[in-house]
Write a protein that holds these residues in place. Structure first.
Motif, PDB file in Angstrom:
ATOM      1  N   GLY A 178      34.926  30.886  29.440  1.00 43.54           N
ATOM      2  CA  GLY A 178      34.992  29.248  29.520  1.00 43.54           C
ATOM      3  C   GLY A 178      36.353  28.662  29.896  1.00 43.54           C
ATOM      4  N   LEU A 179      37.258  29.385  29.902  1.00 45.10           N
ATOM      5  CA  LEU A 179      38.565  29.119  30.191  1.00 45.10           C
ATOM      6  C   LEU A 179      39.058  29.391  31.738  1.00 45.10           C
ATOM      7  CD1 LEU A 179      41.015  28.824  27.301  1.00 45.10           C
ATOM      8  CD2 LEU A 179      41.742  29.019  29.557  1.00 45.10           C
ATOM      9  N   ALA A 180      39.561  28.493  32.609  1.00 45.66           N
ATOM     10  CA  ALA A 180      39.829  28.883  33.860  1.00 45.66           C
ATOM     11  C   ALA A 180      41.203  28.153  34.460  1.00 45.66           C
ATOM     12  CB  ALA A 180      38.662  28.425  34.722  1.00 45.66           C
ATOM     13  N   ALA A 181      41.694  28.403  35.140  1.00 48.09           N
ATOM     14  CA  ALA A 181      42.536  27.761  36.297  1.00 48.09           C
ATOM     15  C   ALA A 181      41.924  26.637  36.964  1.00 48.09           C
ATOM     16  CB  ALA A 181      43.631  28.637  37.125  1.00 48.09           C
ATOM     17  N   ALA A 182      41.728  25.498  36.452  1.00 50.31           N
ATOM     18  CA  ALA A 182      40.803  24.346  36.981  1.00 50.31           C
ATOM     19  C   ALA A 182      41.207  24.013  38.458  1.00 50.31           C
ATOM     20  CB  ALA A 182      41.012  23.167  35.759  1.00 50.31           C
ATOM     21  N   ASN A 183      42.536  24.236  38.592  1.00 52.34           N
ATOM     22  CA  ASN A 183      43.032  23.532  40.101  1.00 52.34           C
ATOM     23  C   ASN A 183      42.649  24.614  41.270  1.00 52.34           C
ATOM     24  OD1 ASN A 183      43.591  20.979  39.363  1.00 52.34           O
ATOM     25  ND2 ASN A 183      44.849  22.221  37.649  1.00 52.34           N
ATOM     26  N   LEU A 184      42.462  26.010  40.884  1.00 53.46           N
ATOM     27  CA  LEU A 184      42.248  26.912  41.768  1.00 53.46           C
ATOM     28  C   LEU A 184      40.814  27.350  41.860  1.00 53.46           C
ATOM     29  CD1 LEU A 184      45.398  28.999  40.796  1.00 53.46           C
ATOM     30  CD2 LEU A 184      45.297  27.323  42.613  1.00 53.46           C
ATOM     31  N   ASP A 185      40.339  27.997  43.101  1.00 50.78           N
ATOM     32  CA  ASP A 185      39.144  28.536  43.468  1.00 50.78           C
ATOM     33  C   ASP A 185      39.023  29.363  42.208  1.00 50.78           C
ATOM     34  OD1 ASP A 185      37.165  30.039  44.641  1.00 50.78           O
ATOM     35  OD2 ASP A 185      37.701  28.919  46.382  1.00 50.78           O
ATOM     36  N   ALA A 186      37.505  29.399  41.650  1.00 53.53           N
ATOM     37  CA  ALA A 186      37.365  30.453  40.849  1.00 53.53           C
ATOM     38  C   ALA A 186      37.634  31.846  40.967  1.00 53.53           C
ATOM     39  CB  ALA A 186      35.770  30.289  40.217  1.00 53.53           C
ATOM     40  N   GLU A 187      37.344  32.059  42.370  1.00 54.38           N
ATOM     41  CA  GLU A 187      37.559  33.404  42.741  1.00 54.38           C
ATOM     42  C   GLU A 187      38.967  33.762  42.729  1.00 54.38           C
ATOM     43  OE1 GLU A 187      36.136  34.880  46.651  1.00 54.38           O
ATOM     44  OE2 GLU A 187      34.186  33.842  46.239  1.00 54.38           O
ATOM     45  N   LEU A 188      39.713  32.831  42.894  1.00 53.61           N
ATOM     46  CA  LEU A 188      41.422  33.287  42.997  1.00 53.61           C
ATOM     47  C   LEU A 188      41.670  33.625  41.374  1.00 53.61           C
ATOM     48  CD1 LEU A 188      43.237  30.677  45.076  1.00 53.61           C
ATOM     49  CD2 LEU A 188      42.880  32.832  45.562  1.00 53.61           C
ATOM     50  N   THR A 189      41.026  33.101  40.572  1.00 49.78           N
ATOM     51  CA  THR A 189      41.450  33.501  39.222  1.00 49.78           C
ATOM     52  C   THR A 189      40.429  34.487  38.281  1.00 49.78           C
ATOM     53  OG1 THR A 189      40.405  31.492  38.454  1.00 49.78           O
ATOM     54  CG2 THR A 189      42.934  31.561  38.698  1.00 49.78           C
ATOM     55  N   SER A 190      39.562  34.910  38.810  1.00 47.60           N
ATOM     56  CA  SER A 190      38.648  35.804  38.451  1.00 47.60           C
ATOM     57  C   SER A 190      39.253  37.124  37.822  1.00 47.60           C
ATOM     58  CB  SER A 190      37.299  36.146  39.139  1.00 47.60           C
ATOM     59  OG  SER A 190      37.916  36.764  40.147  1.00 47.60           O
ATOM     60  N   SER A 191      40.235  37.770  38.484  1.00 43.31           N
ATOM     61  CA  SER A 191      40.868  38.884  37.841  1.00 43.31           C
ATOM     62  C   SER A 191      41.691  38.629  36.738  1.00 43.31           C
ATOM     63  CB  SER A 191      41.856  39.413  39.054  1.00 43.31           C
ATOM     64  OG  SER A 191      42.808  38.537  39.171  1.00 43.31           O
ATOM     65  N   ALA A 192      42.029  37.412  36.247  1.00 45.68           N
ATOM     66  CA  ALA A 192      42.639  37.104  35.001  1.00 45.68           C
ATOM     67  C   ALA A 192      41.800  37.092  33.758  1.00 45.68           C
ATOM     68  CB  ALA A 192      43.400  35.558  35.058  1.00 45.68           C
ATOM     69  N   ARG A 193      40.436  37.201  34.109  1.00 43.57           N
ATOM     70  CA  ARG A 193      39.452  37.351  33.061  1.00 43.57           C
ATOM     71  C   ARG A 193      39.242  39.053  32.874  1.00 43.57           C
ATOM     72  NH1 ARG A 193      37.306  33.069  32.092  1.00 43.57           N
ATOM     73  NH2 ARG A 193      37.324  31.889  34.086  1.00 43.57           N
ATOM     74  N   GLN A 194      39.582  39.776  33.539  1.00 43.03           N
ATOM     75  CA  GLN A 194      39.396  41.153  33.427  1.00 43.03           C
ATOM     76  C   GLN A 194      40.444  41.921  32.628  1.00 43.03           C
ATOM     77  OE1 GLN A 194      38.554  42.435  37.350  1.00 43.03           O
ATOM     78  NE2 GLN A 194      36.986  40.650  37.677  1.00 43.03           N
ATOM     79  N   SER A 195      39.931  42.485  31.598  1.00 44.73           N
ATOM     80  CA  SER A 195      40.937  43.423  30.675  1.00 44.73           C
ATOM     81  C   SER A 195      40.488  44.622  30.479  1.00 44.73           C
ATOM     82  CB  SER A 195      41.114  42.550  29.485  1.00 44.73           C
ATOM     83  OG  SER A 195      39.852  42.825  28.614  1.00 44.73           O
ATOM     84  N   ALA A 196      41.521  45.589  30.247  1.00 48.49           N
ATOM     85  CA  ALA A 196      41.016  47.030  30.027  1.00 48.49           C
ATOM     86  C   ALA A 196      42.390  47.476  29.118  1.00 48.49           C
ATOM     87  CB  ALA A 196      41.025  47.838  31.442  1.00 48.49           C
ATOM     88  N   THR A 197      42.122  48.597  28.380  1.00 48.87           N
ATOM     89  CA  THR A 197      43.330  48.970  27.688  1.00 48.87           C
ATOM     90  C   THR A 197      44.466  49.188  28.218  1.00 48.87           C
ATOM     91  OG1 THR A 197      41.286  49.971  26.201  1.00 48.87           O
ATOM     92  CG2 THR A 197      43.716  50.692  25.745  1.00 48.87           C
TER      93      THR A 197
END
Ligand code: FMN
Length: 368
Positions: A178-197
């Motif tokens: 539900g939170l995104a970099a609102a001024n950039l293409d969603a694809e450009l920021t999708s990696s910020a959503r992925q986490s791993a240990t």
């Protein structure tokens, strides 16, 4: 508790925020030496008070690139204000406007540039950029900033990649749904959503998107694309300050990014005088990092800064009180600055010159 200090705003925020978000806000890179050094550095100077001066009408109002400010201060660019409060940057914009402070909006704002502008029409606001590999995306942001009446562009140059922030790595920090970099293409920021240990979504994202190959020669490309004043953030040496001026930059922000990038980078007050001396007087030099009292702001001005930026404390206010909380933080900084000017017998900004400071203690131990 009614917070009487910025630290008390921090306590209230810490009680409200999930621990991983508090850590993302608070943390620095590596051993966090630079983060701690920022806080200690302002205590390396004492104010030299003058007495029997008429201080009945202190005045800290100023002007920056044509905008009036109630004090020489502003909100440092910080990503994703919605991590602190659902209203995000729109609340911060209202707070900054009401407090008469400059707002620098991050390229990673969680509300759009246009929503932020509409939240505080006519207010002093700049846009901060990182140099993205996708130059079309960068150009589009510049156009939108101009159209939405942003008054200057800030290029952050201390981040060819995001620093190694151990708290975020341990927490496997990633942007919540539900939170995104609102001024950039969603694809450009999708990696910020992925986490791993052991990994941070923010770090992954910077590795993919930031262009680490840019040099001084590339600045001309950006310079040619806008008439807006261009300010470089993250300059920490006189050599780079001189190069910036040679390459057509209009102002500088002396900053080690709140200790979040190069751990071991100097705190701003240690290098501010050499940088102020290296650039022409019509090029404003701003500063940030560890400002937690009006006295720190007074010291920054005395060392030659035209204005100083407050970072984390604004997020603290936002987290516990929305726009009102952020405004309370900024009002407190201005009131403390005025108090300092009165008690130090230096009622105008011109009185806050290098004579207003002395080093303290003469032989300081390194911050732990
Ligand atoms: C949560 C957070 C996010 C930040 N995001 C950005 C950013 O997007 N762009 C940038 O140039 N600096 C960013 N910064 C650095 C700030 O602009 C500023 O240099 C620093 O926070 C000032 O120090 P202070 O927090 O001790 O006041 C961020 C800092 C924090 C704490």
């Amino acid at each position: 508790m009614v917070p009487l200090t910025l630290a008390e705003h921090g306590e209230l925020a810490k009680g409200r925020l999930p621990a991983v978000i508090w850590d993302f806000f608070e943390g620095g890179a590596g051993a966090e030496w630079s983060r701690r050094a920022n806080l200690a550095a302002w205590r390396r100077h004492v104010l030299r008070p003058r007495v029997l001066v008429d201080v009945s009408a202190p005045d800290c109002g100023t002007e920056l690139f044509g905008d009036r400010l109630a004090a020489p201060f502003g909100v440092a660019p910080m990503a994703y204000h919605q991590l602190a409060h659902p209203d995000g940057e729109c609340a911060t914009a209202r707070a900054a406007s009401e407090a008469g402070a400059l707002l620098i909006v991050s390229i990673f704002a969680s509300r759009t540039l246009e929503q932020i502008a509409a939240a505080a029409p006519g207010a002093a606001r700049w846009l901060q950029l990182y140099w993205l590999r996708d130059r079309e995306a960068l150009t589009a942001l510049v156009r939108r900033a101009e159209q939405a009446d942003y008054r200057a562009l800030v290029l952050t140059v201390d981040a060819p990649k995001v620093g190694r922030r151990l708290r975020d790595l341990r927490n496997a920090f990633a942007l919540p749904a539900g939170l995104a970099a609102a001024n950039l293409d969603a694809e450009l920021t999708s990696s910020a959503r992925q986490s791993a240990t052991g990994r941070s979504g923010i770090e992954e994202h910077s590795r993919q998107q930031f262009d680490p190959s840019i040099t001084w020669a590339d600045l001309a490309w950006l310079r040619q694309r806008t008439r807006l004043p261009l300010v470089l953030k993250g300059v920490l040496t006189a050599e780079d300050a001189r190069l910036a001026v040679e390459h057509g930059v209009d102002g500088l922000i002396v900053s080690n990014h709140g200790g979040r990038q190069l751990d071991g980078a100097p705190p701003a007050p240690a290098v501010l005088p050499e940088i102020v001396d290296a650039v022409p007087a019509d090029h404003p030099v701003l500063v940030d990092g560890g400002l937690r009292h009006g006295t720190d702001l007074a010291k920054a001005l005395a060392l030659g800064a035209r204005a100083a930026l407050v970072g984390r404390p604004v997020l603290w206010g936002l987290a516990h009180g929305g726009a009102d909380g952020a405004r309370a933080v900024l009002d407190l900084v201005r009131e403390e600055l005025l108090d300092t000017m009165v008690l130090a017998g230096r009622p105008t900004l011109a009185d806050l010159d290098r004579d207003a400071l002395a080093p303290w203690p003469a032989t300081a131990a390194a911050p732990r």
